[in-house]
Design an enzyme around this catalytic site. Structure first.
Site, PDB file in Angstrom:
ATOM      1  N   GLU A  58      81.840 -67.724 -21.949  1.00 35.03           N
ATOM      2  CA  GLU A  58      80.384 -67.320 -22.083  1.00 35.03           C
ATOM      3  C   GLU A  58      79.955 -68.141 -23.117  1.00 35.03           C
ATOM      4  O   GLU A  58      80.389 -68.428 -24.337  1.00 35.03           O
ATOM      5  CB  GLU A  58      80.495 -65.965 -22.779  1.00 35.03           C
ATOM      6  CG  GLU A  58      79.128 -65.453 -23.315  1.00 35.03           C
ATOM      7  CD  GLU A  58      77.994 -65.703 -22.197  1.00 35.03           C
ATOM      8  OE1 GLU A  58      78.044 -65.304 -21.127  1.00 35.03           O
ATOM      9  OE2 GLU A  58      76.809 -66.325 -22.648  1.00 35.03           O
ATOM     10  N   SER A  59      79.027 -69.103 -22.741  1.00 38.23           N
ATOM     11  CA  SER A  59      78.442 -70.211 -23.568  1.00 38.23           C
ATOM     12  C   SER A  59      78.079 -69.820 -24.925  1.00 38.23           C
ATOM     13  O   SER A  59      78.058 -70.347 -26.093  1.00 38.23           O
ATOM     14  CB  SER A  59      77.637 -71.137 -22.898  1.00 38.23           C
ATOM     15  OG  SER A  59      76.368 -70.385 -22.737  1.00 38.23           O
ATOM     16  N   CYS A  89      81.379 -74.746 -16.040  1.00 34.94           N
ATOM     17  CA  CYS A  89      80.506 -73.536 -16.034  1.00 34.94           C
ATOM     18  C   CYS A  89      80.098 -73.455 -17.602  1.00 34.94           C
ATOM     19  O   CYS A  89      78.870 -74.182 -17.949  1.00 34.94           O
ATOM     20  CB  CYS A  89      81.274 -72.324 -15.790  1.00 34.94           C
ATOM     21  SG  CYS A  89      80.255 -71.002 -15.376  1.00 34.94           S
ATOM     22  N   ARG A 118      70.868 -71.573 -17.589  1.00 29.73           N
ATOM     23  CA  ARG A 118      71.884 -70.721 -17.611  1.00 29.73           C
ATOM     24  C   ARG A 118      71.550 -69.622 -16.652  1.00 29.73           C
ATOM     25  O   ARG A 118      70.356 -69.099 -16.340  1.00 29.73           O
ATOM     26  CB  ARG A 118      72.046 -69.871 -19.020  1.00 29.73           C
ATOM     27  CG  ARG A 118      72.818 -70.619 -19.951  1.00 29.73           C
ATOM     28  CD  ARG A 118      72.885 -69.610 -21.276  1.00 29.73           C
ATOM     29  NE  ARG A 118      73.719 -68.522 -21.031  1.00 29.73           N
ATOM     30  CZ  ARG A 118      73.278 -67.380 -21.641  1.00 29.73           C
ATOM     31  NH1 ARG A 118      72.130 -67.019 -21.995  1.00 29.73           N
ATOM     32  NH2 ARG A 118      74.151 -66.348 -21.540  1.00 29.73           N
ATOM     33  N   ILE A 149      80.515 -68.150 -11.132  1.00 30.43           N
ATOM     34  CA  ILE A 149      80.447 -66.724 -11.656  1.00 30.43           C
ATOM     35  C   ILE A 149      79.340 -66.900 -12.747  1.00 30.43           C
ATOM     36  O   ILE A 149      79.574 -67.613 -13.793  1.00 30.43           O
ATOM     37  CB  ILE A 149      81.701 -66.345 -12.405  1.00 30.43           C
ATOM     38  CG1 ILE A 149      82.674 -66.474 -11.453  1.00 30.43           C
ATOM     39  CG2 ILE A 149      81.498 -64.928 -13.120  1.00 30.43           C
ATOM     40  CD1 ILE A 149      84.350 -66.194 -12.279  1.00 30.43           C
ATOM     41  N   HIS A 206      84.352 -73.258 -10.954  1.00 26.29           N
ATOM     42  CA  HIS A 206      85.466 -73.247 -11.892  1.00 26.29           C
ATOM     43  C   HIS A 206      86.539 -73.616 -11.184  1.00 26.29           C
ATOM     44  O   HIS A 206      87.264 -72.759 -10.497  1.00 26.29           O
ATOM     45  CB  HIS A 206      85.554 -71.695 -12.233  1.00 26.29           C
ATOM     46  CG  HIS A 206      84.707 -70.953 -13.256  1.00 26.29           C
ATOM     47  ND1 HIS A 206      84.874 -71.023 -14.588  1.00 26.29           N
ATOM     48  CD2 HIS A 206      83.589 -70.412 -12.770  1.00 26.29           C
ATOM     49  CE1 HIS A 206      84.039 -70.298 -14.855  1.00 26.29           C
ATOM     50  NE2 HIS A 206      83.166 -69.939 -13.922  1.00 26.29           N
ATOM     51  N   GLU A 208      89.431 -74.151 -12.270  1.00 23.99           N
ATOM     52  CA  GLU A 208      90.430 -73.445 -12.661  1.00 23.99           C
ATOM     53  C   GLU A 208      90.735 -72.047 -12.568  1.00 23.99           C
ATOM     54  O   GLU A 208      91.765 -71.596 -12.648  1.00 23.99           O
ATOM     55  CB  GLU A 208      90.267 -73.703 -14.307  1.00 23.99           C
ATOM     56  CG  GLU A 208      89.286 -72.534 -14.949  1.00 23.99           C
ATOM     57  CD  GLU A 208      87.848 -72.779 -14.848  1.00 23.99           C
ATOM     58  OE1 GLU A 208      87.309 -73.708 -14.174  1.00 23.99           O
ATOM     59  OE2 GLU A 208      87.260 -72.598 -15.812  1.00 23.99           O
TER      60      GLU A 208
HETATM   61  N1  GLN Z   1      76.872 -67.375 -17.815  1.00 20.00           N
HETATM   62  C1  GLN Z   1      77.728 -67.868 -18.703  1.00 20.00           C
HETATM   63  C2  GLN Z   1      77.105 -68.377 -19.851  1.00 20.00           C
HETATM   64  O1  GLN Z   1      75.996 -68.408 -20.155  1.00 20.00           O
HETATM   65  C3  GLN Z   1      78.625 -68.893 -17.852  1.00 20.00           C
HETATM   66  C4  GLN Z   1      79.527 -68.171 -16.899  1.00 20.00           C
HETATM   67  C5  GLN Z   1      80.899 -68.821 -16.927  1.00 20.00           C
HETATM   68  O2  GLN Z   1      81.141 -69.607 -17.524  1.00 20.00           O
HETATM   69  N2  GLN Z   1      81.362 -68.382 -15.835  1.00 20.00           N
HETATM   70  O3  GLN Z   1      77.647 -69.034 -20.740  1.00 20.00           O
END
Ligand code: GLN
Length: 228
Positions: A58-59, A89, A118, A149, A206, A208
């Site tokens: 989650e950024s 991501c 985002r 995701i 991802h 990973e």
């Molecule tokens: N929606 C997430 C964000 O804003 C990113 C999602 C993710 O890394 N799977 O950081």
């Protein structure tokens, strides 16, 4: 004995363990080189790395922890040193220069000259997986299983020279990546999900989170080994 090549994975938040596992699997296919993969939380750990990965997660949380722990400036120093960096991501968001749909307090680094949006896939399509053909940049990889995701997409490559919309977050650092910006992959819908600018790589998805280590192998060969 030769010294191991140290690759760090930023471990403030998110899928850092998964990256390390896939890197370990990838090294089986790269004989003759010794690698060490470490979790990075401090400036001193970062200093020992020859390359860095910023994982998915989650950024907004990642940026918050990075600010609180004082690792933003060391990350900028690392980027300026031109060592390889790969963001997946949330990591792609963190590396961007301009951010749409970010949180006002969120910081981005500006290592890639792109605008990222985002959560770009909207509600219905928050998560999906798809086999993508990456053979234009990774030899023979025609069917890579990707997982998205709540993924971001690259909405401008390059980013705007001047941002006029006050809702667009701008990287606050005086850094310019001088390498040419390459779009590595667009979905059939035209959305950009992988870019490279010199030593910096960004992917919306991802690698990973799957079982396939070919993307990690490519990063080690094409970015890490190529840089030393
Ligand atoms: N929606 C997430 C964000 O804003 C990113 C999602 C993710 O890394 N799977 O950081």
């Amino acid at each position: 004995m030769t010294q191991a090549i140290v690759v760090g994975v930023l471990a403030l938040q998110g899928a850092f363990i998964e990256h390390i596992k896939l890197f370990q699997a990838a090294t089986q296919k790269i004989p003759g080189h010794e690698f060490s993969f470490i979790e990075v939380r401090t400036a001193n750990q970062l200093k020992t790395c020859q390359a860095l990965v910023i994982p998915g997660g989650e950024s907004t949380a990642m940026s918050h922890i990075a600010q609180r722990t004082g690792i933003i400036e060391p990350l900028m120093e690392f980027i300026k040193s031109e060592r390889p960096v790969w963001g997946t991501c949330a990591g792609l968001i963190f590396l961007s220069k301009q951010l749409v749909n970010g949180k006002p307090e969120q910081t981005i680094l500006g290592a890639l000259d792109i605008e990222v949006t985002r959560n770009a896939f909207g509600r219905q399509l928050q998560s999906f997986s798809s086999d993508l053909d990456f053979s234009s940049f990774i030899e023979g990889v025609t069917d890579f299983p990707t997982i998205f995701i709540r993924a971001p997409v690259v909405t401008k490559a390059p980013a705007d020279k001047h941002v006029t919309d006050s809702k667009v977050i701008q990287a606050p650092f005086d850094y310019k990546n001088e390498s040419p910006l390459e779009v590595l992959h667009k979905l059939d819908t035209g959305l950009i999900v992988a870019v490279r600018q010199g030593q910096v790589l960004g992917t919306s998805f991802h690698p990973e989170l799957g079982e396939d280590s070919r993307f990690h192998q490519w990063f080690l060969q094409e970015f890490v080994l190529a840089s030393i």
